[in-house]
Design an enzyme around this catalytic site. Structure first.
Site, PDB file in Angstrom:
ATOM      1  N   LEU A  12       0.810  -1.215   0.000  1.00 41.68           N
ATOM      2  CA  LEU A  12       0.000   0.000   0.000  1.00 41.68           C
ATOM      3  C   LEU A  12       0.844   1.265   0.000  1.00 41.68           C
ATOM      4  O   LEU A  12       0.423   2.304  -0.501  1.00 41.68           O
ATOM      5  CB  LEU A  12      -0.925   0.012   1.229  1.00 41.68           C
ATOM      6  CG  LEU A  12      -2.004  -1.072   1.268  1.00 41.68           C
ATOM      7  CD1 LEU A  12      -2.701  -1.069   2.621  1.00 41.68           C
ATOM      8  CD2 LEU A  12      -3.024  -0.876   0.151  1.00 41.68           C
ATOM      9  N   GLY A  13       2.017   1.190   0.561  1.00 43.66           N
ATOM     10  CA  GLY A  13       2.885   2.363   0.620  1.00 43.66           C
ATOM     11  C   GLY A  13       4.230   2.000   1.210  1.00 43.66           C
ATOM     12  O   GLY A  13       4.386   0.947   1.843  1.00 43.66           O
ATOM     13  N   LYS A  14       5.204   2.847   0.968  1.00 45.14           N
ATOM     14  CA  LYS A  14       6.530   2.611   1.533  1.00 45.14           C
ATOM     15  C   LYS A  14       7.257   3.933   1.687  1.00 45.14           C
ATOM     16  O   LYS A  14       6.883   4.949   1.094  1.00 45.14           O
ATOM     17  CB  LYS A  14       7.343   1.663   0.657  1.00 45.14           C
ATOM     18  CG  LYS A  14       7.648   2.191  -0.735  1.00 45.14           C
ATOM     19  CD  LYS A  14       8.451   1.172  -1.514  1.00 45.14           C
ATOM     20  CE  LYS A  14       8.738   1.672  -2.937  1.00 45.14           C
ATOM     21  NZ  LYS A  14       9.524   0.680  -3.721  1.00 45.14           N
ATOM     22  N   GLY A  15       8.293   3.930   2.510  1.00 45.83           N
ATOM     23  CA  GLY A  15       9.078   5.132   2.741  1.00 45.83           C
ATOM     24  C   GLY A  15      10.332   4.792   3.513  1.00 45.83           C
ATOM     25  O   GLY A  15      10.702   3.614   3.636  1.00 45.83           O
ATOM     26  N   VAL A  63       3.900  -0.447   4.208  1.00 44.49           N
ATOM     27  CA  VAL A  63       2.577  -0.881   4.655  1.00 44.49           C
ATOM     28  C   VAL A  63       2.035  -1.854   3.615  1.00 44.49           C
ATOM     29  O   VAL A  63       2.007  -1.541   2.418  1.00 44.49           O
ATOM     30  CB  VAL A  63       1.608   0.298   4.822  1.00 44.49           C
ATOM     31  CG1 VAL A  63       0.231  -0.202   5.267  1.00 44.49           C
ATOM     32  CG2 VAL A  63       2.141   1.304   5.829  1.00 44.49           C
ATOM     33  N   ASP A 113       1.720  15.818  13.238  1.00 45.85           N
ATOM     34  CA  ASP A 113       1.960  15.573  11.815  1.00 45.85           C
ATOM     35  C   ASP A 113       0.640  15.540  11.048  1.00 45.85           C
ATOM     36  O   ASP A 113       0.371  14.611  10.289  1.00 45.85           O
ATOM     37  CB  ASP A 113       2.733  14.262  11.631  1.00 45.85           C
ATOM     38  CG  ASP A 113       3.394  14.171  10.251  1.00 45.85           C
ATOM     39  OD1 ASP A 113       3.573  15.225   9.602  1.00 45.85           O
ATOM     40  OD2 ASP A 113       3.731  13.056   9.840  1.00 45.85           O
TER      41      ASP A 113
END
Length: 374
Positions: A41-44, A49, A156
């Site tokens: 779903l996402g990464k960073g 995720v 945030d």
């Protein structure tokens, strides 16, 4: 001592005990044995995720993996426990009683937001309709008020951390509590997303600490509201050297000064609301709950779209928002157009003091966020 028995106590008293309890019960898990991984779903820089299905429960979940090389166990436990503590609120992302580690990662499971995050649906240079904005931001306001009433500061607030369950924002939830701290505590380093950072933090030296206050969230909430309604940031950074911020500063300081061009689309009621949220002096910023009165007023000078069955009055936006019971703690889940232009922002504005790509045809950033938590 069980998690449920701790919930009745104050946040400052329970977080340390929750972390100790979680550390004792956390096991090493081989992910593929317990979960069917559907997709990323996402990464960073933090990790990633994944959308998964629990093989025993048959439930879709979002697993957040935090890389051990860059995340201390204490930081992981703090984020997980704060998220669980807050997840009883219907406007905050639901959590499962699942936290574990692998050889490379710490991980926890949370509710899956099927429509992604708010960043994905804000049209650059256009923004969302007033009705959709109100419906969404009202739920975010209730989530923040819930947070602040428990003496916690999110730190945030941005579209990437507001998860949505439908494109019309009938159901949205605040997420990502990795930077959340108890109000009144001291932090050594300023972090967060630059356009949403309050001026008193922009001016803070990298070598000096600052006290965590609710006003940090209130400022970011005001910037978020502007972004949602315009598709642009009001400024790149809240410092005198930024032309758009300096114009805003002069307008707020000298009340008889001309309203800056990017703010002229808003009604007097909306401008008054922004002045309360974006007061230059942090002690003069209002509480989040103080802006709820303004939801019964028009915010844009011109109507963006004719009324529909879904949007008959301004009052409908928030009167019909109903709490939803989500029993996640027990592991049982429930499966426009505006012509005025705003400041053109550089790519460095987008995320967490790190450079990300920007669409060259828009003023608002169209990029992969540094961290997408869903």
């Amino acid at each position: 001592m069980s998690f449920s028995s701790l919930l009745s106590r104050g946040a400052a008293d329970i977080l340390e005990e929750l972390q100790a309890l979680t550390a004792k019960t956390m096991e090493k898990v081989e992910v593929t044995k317990q979960y069917e991984v559907i997709r990323e779903l996402g990464k960073g820089t933090y990790g990633r995720v994944d959308l998964v299905i629990h093989k025993v429960r048959g439930t879709k979940m979002a697993l957040k993996f935090l890389r051990k090389k860059t995340t201390k166990q204490k930081s992981f436990l703090q984020e997980y426990c704060i998220s669980r503590y807050l997840s009883t609120c219907p406007y905050i992302i639901g959590m499962y009683d699942i936290a574990f580690e692998t050889e490379e990662y710490y991980a926890f499971a949370q509710e899956y937001a099927v429509a992604g995050d708010l960043f994905d649906i804000i049209p650059p240079q256009v923004g969302l309709s007033e009705h959709t904005t109100k419906r969404c931001i009202y739920q975010v306001a209730l989530a923040l008020d819930y947070l602040h009433n428990r003496k916690l500061v999110h730190r945030d607030i941005k579209p990437e951390n507001i998860l949505i369950f439908d494109k019309e924002c009938r159901k949205v939830k605040l997420s990502d509590f990795g930077m959340t701290r108890i109000a009144g505590t001291t932090e050594k380093r300023v972090s967060g997303t630059i356009p949403y950072t309050a001026p008193e933090l922009c001016e803070t030296s990298k070598h000096s600490g600052f006290v965590v206050e609710y006003s940090i969230d209130v400022w970011a909430f005001g910037v978020l509201l502007f972004c949602m309604m315009t598709g642009n940031f009001p400024w790149e950074k809240a410092l005198h050297l930024d032309t758009f911020y300096y114009e805003f500063l002069q307008w707020q300081k000298y009340k008889n000064a001309n309203v800056p061009s990017q703010w002229r689309r808003f009604t007097p009621h909306a401008l008054k609301m922004f002045s309360k949220l974006l007061s230059i002096e942090p002690e003069k910023r209002c509480a989040i709950k103080d802006i709820l009165w303004y939801f019964g007023k028009n915010w844009l000078i011109s109507k963006e779209e004719p009324p529909t069955a879904d949007a008959k009055t301004n009052n409908d936006v928030y009167v019909h928002v109903k709490p939803q019971v989500l029993p996640f703690l027990n592991g049982n889940a429930l499966d426009s157009n505006k012509s005025d232009t705003s400041p053109s922002l550089s790519f460095s504005s987008c995320s967490s003091y790190e450079d990300v790509p920007k669409d060259s045809n828009s003023n608002m950033l169209v990029s992969t966020p540094i961290e997408i938590c869903v």
